[in-house]
Design a protein around this motif. Sequence first.
Motif, PDB file in Angstrom:
ATOM      1  N   LEU A   9       0.980  -1.249  -0.044  1.00 32.30           N
ATOM      2  CA  LEU A   9      -0.104   0.073   0.008  1.00 32.30           C
ATOM      3  C   LEU A   9       0.770   1.257  -0.135  1.00 32.30           C
ATOM      4  N   GLY A  10       0.654   2.163  -0.889  1.00 35.95           N
ATOM      5  CA  GLY A  10       1.178   3.583  -0.999  1.00 35.95           C
ATOM      6  C   GLY A  10       2.314   3.443  -1.961  1.00 35.95           C
ATOM      7  N   TYR A  11       3.139   2.474  -2.137  1.00 32.01           N
ATOM      8  CA  TYR A  11       4.159   2.144  -3.261  1.00 32.01           C
ATOM      9  C   TYR A  11       3.649   2.159  -4.469  1.00 32.01           C
ATOM     10  N   ARG A  12       2.679   1.139  -4.580  1.00 31.16           N
ATOM     11  CA  ARG A  12       1.855   0.898  -5.754  1.00 31.16           C
ATOM     12  C   ARG A  12       1.067   2.097  -6.348  1.00 31.16           C
ATOM     13  N   GLN A  13       0.672   3.031  -5.539  1.00 31.21           N
ATOM     14  CA  GLN A  13      -0.191   4.130  -6.219  1.00 31.21           C
ATOM     15  C   GLN A  13       0.860   5.145  -6.278  1.00 31.21           C
ATOM     16  N   VAL A  14       2.086   5.325  -5.650  1.00 29.75           N
ATOM     17  CA  VAL A  14       3.023   6.201  -6.083  1.00 29.75           C
ATOM     18  C   VAL A  14       3.831   5.952  -7.454  1.00 29.75           C
ATOM     19  N   ILE A  15       4.040   4.295  -7.671  1.00 28.60           N
ATOM     20  CA  ILE A  15       4.510   4.055  -8.726  1.00 28.60           C
ATOM     21  C   ILE A  15       3.817   4.597 -10.039  1.00 28.60           C
ATOM     22  N   GLU A  16       2.348   4.294  -9.956  1.00 31.11           N
ATOM     23  CA  GLU A  16       1.369   4.652 -10.946  1.00 31.11           C
ATOM     24  C   GLU A  16       1.477   6.299 -11.153  1.00 31.11           C
ATOM     25  N   HIS A  17       1.515   7.018 -10.120  1.00 32.76           N
ATOM     26  CA  HIS A  17       1.848   8.508 -10.232  1.00 32.76           C
ATOM     27  C   HIS A  17       3.342   8.899 -10.859  1.00 32.76           C
ATOM     28  N   GLY A  44       2.849   8.805 -14.548  1.00 35.77           N
ATOM     29  CA  GLY A  44       2.113   9.775 -14.882  1.00 35.77           C
ATOM     30  C   GLY A  44       0.630   9.097 -15.114  1.00 35.77           C
ATOM     31  N   GLU A  45       0.139   8.271 -14.404  1.00 34.71           N
ATOM     32  CA  GLU A  45      -1.345   7.876 -14.387  1.00 34.71           C
ATOM     33  C   GLU A  45      -2.229   8.871 -13.685  1.00 34.71           C
ATOM     34  N   ARG A  46      -1.757   9.568 -12.301  1.00 32.28           N
ATOM     35  CA  ARG A  46      -2.347  10.350 -11.900  1.00 32.28           C
ATOM     36  C   ARG A  46      -1.655  11.471 -11.178  1.00 32.28           C
ATOM     37  N   ASP A  47      -2.308  12.548 -11.034  1.00 32.36           N
ATOM     38  CA  ASP A  47      -1.568  13.803 -10.345  1.00 32.36           C
ATOM     39  C   ASP A  47      -1.600  13.413  -8.646  1.00 32.36           C
ATOM     40  N   LEU A  48      -0.829  14.449  -7.990  1.00 38.01           N
ATOM     41  CA  LEU A  48      -0.221  14.110  -6.517  1.00 38.01           C
ATOM     42  C   LEU A  48      -1.629  14.029  -5.860  1.00 38.01           C
ATOM     43  N   PRO A  49      -2.361  14.971  -5.795  1.00 42.85           N
ATOM     44  CA  PRO A  49      -3.703  15.124  -4.736  1.00 42.85           C
ATOM     45  C   PRO A  49      -4.559  13.614  -5.228  1.00 42.85           C
TER      46      PRO A  49
END
Length: 294
Positions: free
Chosen positions: A228-236, A239-244
């Motif tokens: 958790l957290g790392y998976r979503q940051v990797i996607e960020h 370029g898959e989604r912005d920081l907010p």
Amino acid sequence: MGAPIFIAGPTAVGKSSVAMEVAKVNGGEIISVDSMQVYCGLDLGTAKPTTEEQTLVPHHLINVVELTESFDAATFIDKARGAIEKIEKPIFCGGTGLYFNAWIEGLGEPPGADEEIRTKLEEKEIRELLEELREKDPATYEVIDRQNKRRLVRAVEVIRLTGKPFSSQRAAWKGEAPPNFILLQRESRDLRQRIVARVDQMFDDGLIEETSALLPTLEKNRTAQQALGYRQVIEHLRGERDLPETKALVKSRTWQFARRQQTWFRKMRGAIRIEVEIEESPGDTARRIFDLLK
């Protein structure tokens, strides 16, 4: 060796801080029951105890494998057995229900991997895996992490290999808590606010920078990159989604994970359940634990 104390509960409930206070009082050492804190480098996103905390109270099963290595319940049992032989007053603390299950009742005999079946399943989209799981095993469908493709593949693989629902093969677990099994709980709104605060702090402390530095290695370890957290940051970072949006998603996924943990721990018959109050300090909770264990 004295009888172990077990301190379990959902993420952000305050387990680690309470275990630290218990250890300070009784001179114990902590065995981490966390499937991601075992990995070197995964620090901020796993809320790993700081160097200072690990110096103050000895911790075990933290930073025991590199990101290039695999780690599972069998490895946990092997390393926990090695640690407990050297500890006079062990304190098992964490939120990985599978590892508690494995330690308390053994691993059981799940079928081994079938490379042909697994390869075909890994080629499927998550939506297809969920459809098959919902049809063949509604019970597992309700509680599994629906974004974790690795777990979805394994659940469907076991169903195809055995012809039985994945949930029925795990249902043999009696769910009987051992002595001194403490289950920490909080009111839902309080727990959710703590999750929000924890995620904000992780990003403030440098979760994006930590993930970026680990990215080349993380991408080679499917288990670790699901943390958790790392998976979503990797996607960020891709370029898959912005920081907010990324922060909001991590908070949402962490809350969903905490609810699944709560569902799992509800099965622990005989556990000593402690409802932690909003303003209650870890030291006060530790004192409550000692009072209940007298």
